[in-house]
Design an enzyme around this catalytic site. Structure first.
Site, short mmCIF file in Angstrom:
data_model
loop_
_atom_site.label_atom_id
_atom_site.label_comp_id
_atom_site.label_asym_id
_atom_site.label_seq_id
_atom_site.Cartn_x
_atom_site.Cartn_y
_atom_site.Cartn_z
N GLU A 196 34.53 86.98 56.41
CA GLU A 196 33.92 86.26 57.55
C GLU A 196 32.44 86.54 57.53
OE1 GLU A 196 35.30 87.17 61.49
OE2 GLU A 196 37.34 86.77 60.89
N ARG B 220 33.07 108.75 63.66
CA ARG B 220 32.84 110.13 63.24
C ARG B 220 31.90 110.23 62.03
NH1 ARG B 220 35.96 114.61 65.12
NH2 ARG B 220 35.96 114.20 67.34
N THR C 278 33.38 87.59 67.98
CA THR C 278 32.93 86.22 67.81
C THR C 278 33.35 85.39 69.02
OG1 THR C 278 33.47 86.59 65.49
CG2 THR C 278 32.83 84.36 66.10
N ARG D 150 27.88 96.73 62.06
CA ARG D 150 28.40 97.65 63.08
C ARG D 150 29.77 98.22 62.73
NH1 ARG D 150 29.90 93.44 67.91
NH2 ARG D 150 27.71 92.89 67.75
N HIS D 151 30.52 97.54 61.90
CA HIS D 151 31.80 98.14 61.47
C HIS D 151 31.91 98.11 59.94
CE1 HIS D 151 32.77 93.92 62.01
NE2 HIS D 151 33.00 94.02 63.31
N HIS E 65 42.10 84.33 66.53
CA HIS E 65 41.34 84.95 67.62
C HIS E 65 42.21 85.12 68.85
CE1 HIS E 65 37.95 86.49 69.83
NE2 HIS E 65 37.27 86.45 68.71
N HIS F 111 34.78 91.10 58.42
CA HIS F 111 33.58 90.42 58.89
C HIS F 111 32.39 91.35 58.65
CE1 HIS F 111 31.50 88.18 62.50
NE2 HIS F 111 30.75 88.22 61.42
N ARG G 65 29.02 91.92 59.41
CA ARG G 65 28.06 91.43 60.39
C ARG G 65 26.64 91.81 59.98
NH1 ARG G 65 30.82 90.14 65.53
NH2 ARG G 65 28.73 89.69 66.26
N HIS H 146 38.43 96.67 62.85
CA HIS H 146 38.58 97.74 63.85
C HIS H 146 38.83 99.10 63.21
CE1 HIS H 146 38.35 95.24 67.32
NE2 HIS H 146 39.35 94.49 66.95
N ASN I 104 42.80 91.17 59.95
CA ASN I 104 41.39 91.56 60.04
C ASN I 104 41.32 93.08 60.24
OD1 ASN I 104 38.93 92.32 61.39
ND2 ASN I 104 38.49 90.14 61.58
N GLU J 275 39.27 77.10 60.50
CA GLU J 275 40.08 78.04 61.28
C GLU J 275 39.87 77.66 62.74
OE1 GLU J 275 40.00 82.25 60.30
OE2 GLU J 275 40.30 82.77 62.42
N GLY K 261 43.58 90.50 64.22
CA GLY K 261 43.05 91.84 64.05
C GLY K 261 43.42 92.77 65.18
N HIS K 262 42.79 92.55 66.33
CA HIS K 262 42.87 93.49 67.44
C HIS K 262 44.30 93.85 67.83
CE1 HIS K 262 41.04 95.47 70.93
NE2 HIS K 262 42.17 95.14 71.52
N1 PXP Z 1 39.24 84.88 63.20
C1 PXP Z 1 37.90 84.99 63.36
C2 PXP Z 1 37.03 83.93 62.77
C3 PXP Z 1 37.34 86.08 64.05
O1 PXP Z 1 36.01 86.17 64.21
C4 PXP Z 1 38.21 87.08 64.54
C5 PXP Z 1 37.64 88.28 65.24
O2 PXP Z 1 36.95 89.08 64.36
C6 PXP Z 1 39.59 86.94 64.34
C7 PXP Z 1 40.08 85.81 63.68
C8 PXP Z 1 40.57 87.95 64.80
O3 PXP Z 1 40.57 88.01 66.20
P1 PXP Z 1 41.41 89.12 66.94
O4 PXP Z 1 40.80 90.45 66.59
O5 PXP Z 1 41.26 88.78 68.39
O6 PXP Z 1 42.83 89.02 66.45
#
Ligand code: PXP
Length: 240
Positions: free
Chosen positions: A72, A20, A103, A51-52, A194, A45, A47, A12, A9, A153, A216-217
């Site tokens: 997403e 910036r 989410t 926002r991103h 997630h 995603h 949204r 970020h 993902n 998922e 992602g994170h």
């Molecule tokens: N899967 C879904 C459906 C999500 O909404 C997210 C967060 O955007 C992720 C996976 C990834 O989560 P994380 O950033 O915590 O890895």
């Protein structure tokens, strides 16, 4: 056992770029880095509040990425229209709430089932796979299968939050395994995501039938940890 695919993902990266208001880092350039690293797919995603990720980001990545794009999205008419025009490989339907940081929970498939069924029909007619982001429980999986979605998922947030407490971790893992079993017996493809990171992801290999994780994170944070020292030393070098 088959290898589990990794979806990355990249939201970020867009958050950092937007700080910036210009194009640094370039999302497309970073997407290529992510693909170079071995990502099997890219997740974005889009949204409601943008926002991103922005509309043009999704179109650009869709056009240039050699790995599949997983979009997403909330189950709204606006997003359904957008996704039908974009034609990604797959969509993952998620709940969306303006106030949330990320989410927070799975889709309420029970109260949204008729809206989800309509969306599934429209997407499948265009050859776009549909996944539902859901909590790992049997009843939810039964209703998910009833929508004719291709797969689910499983939300691993609770597993990730409880990872450091042995008993709770085992309970959450068991919930995931049980849900995975239910998903497979209903003929649903199985993804998870997630809160997965460099410590808690390994156990995902024990979930029978799991074919993909979306992360992602942890990956973007890790990139800072592994790359920051070099970035500083390159700048230092310029000043020597
Ligand atoms: N899967 C879904 C459906 C999500 O909404 C997210 C967060 O955007 C992720 C996976 C990834 O989560 P994380 O950033 O915590 O890895």
């Amino acid at each position: 056992m088959n290898e589990i695919r990794l979806g990355v993902n990249i939201d970020h990266i867009a958050t950092l770029r937007n700080a910036r208001g210009e194009n640094d880092p370039s999302l497309l350039e970073m997407a290529f880095e992510v693909i170079d690293g071995g990502a099997d797919s890219l997740t974005m995603h889009l949204r409601e509040d943008r926002r991103h990720i922005r509309d043009e980001d999704v179109h650009e990545i869709r056009k240039h990425s050699k790995v599949p794009l997983n979009l997403e999205m909330a189950v709204t008419d606006e997003m359904i229209r957008f996704a039908l025009g974009l034609r990604p490989k797959s969509v993952c339907l998620v709940p969306e709430n303006r106030e949330e940081i990320t989410t927070e929970g799975g889709l309420d498939v029970s109260s949204m089932s008729s809206k989800i069924k309509d969306a599934v029909r429209l997407f499948k007619a265009e050859d776009i796979k549909v996944f539902l982001f859901v909590e790992p429980d049997r009843e939810t999986l039964k209703i998910s299968a009833d929508t004719q979605a291709n797969g689910v998922e499983l939300h691993t947030g609770s597993y990730a939050r409880n990872f450091l407490h042995e008993a709770a971790r085992q309970r959450e893992l068991h919930r995931l395994e049980d849900a995975a079993h239910a998903a497979k017996s209903q003929g649903l493809e199985l993804h998870a995501g997630h809160g997965l990171n460099y410590v808690n992801t390994v156990s995902m290999k024990h979930i029978v039938g799991l074919t993909e994780v979306n992360t992602g994170h942890a990956i973007i944070s890790r990139a800072l940890k592994t790359g920051l020292s070099r970035a500083v030393s390159e700048m230092k070098e310029l000043l020597r």
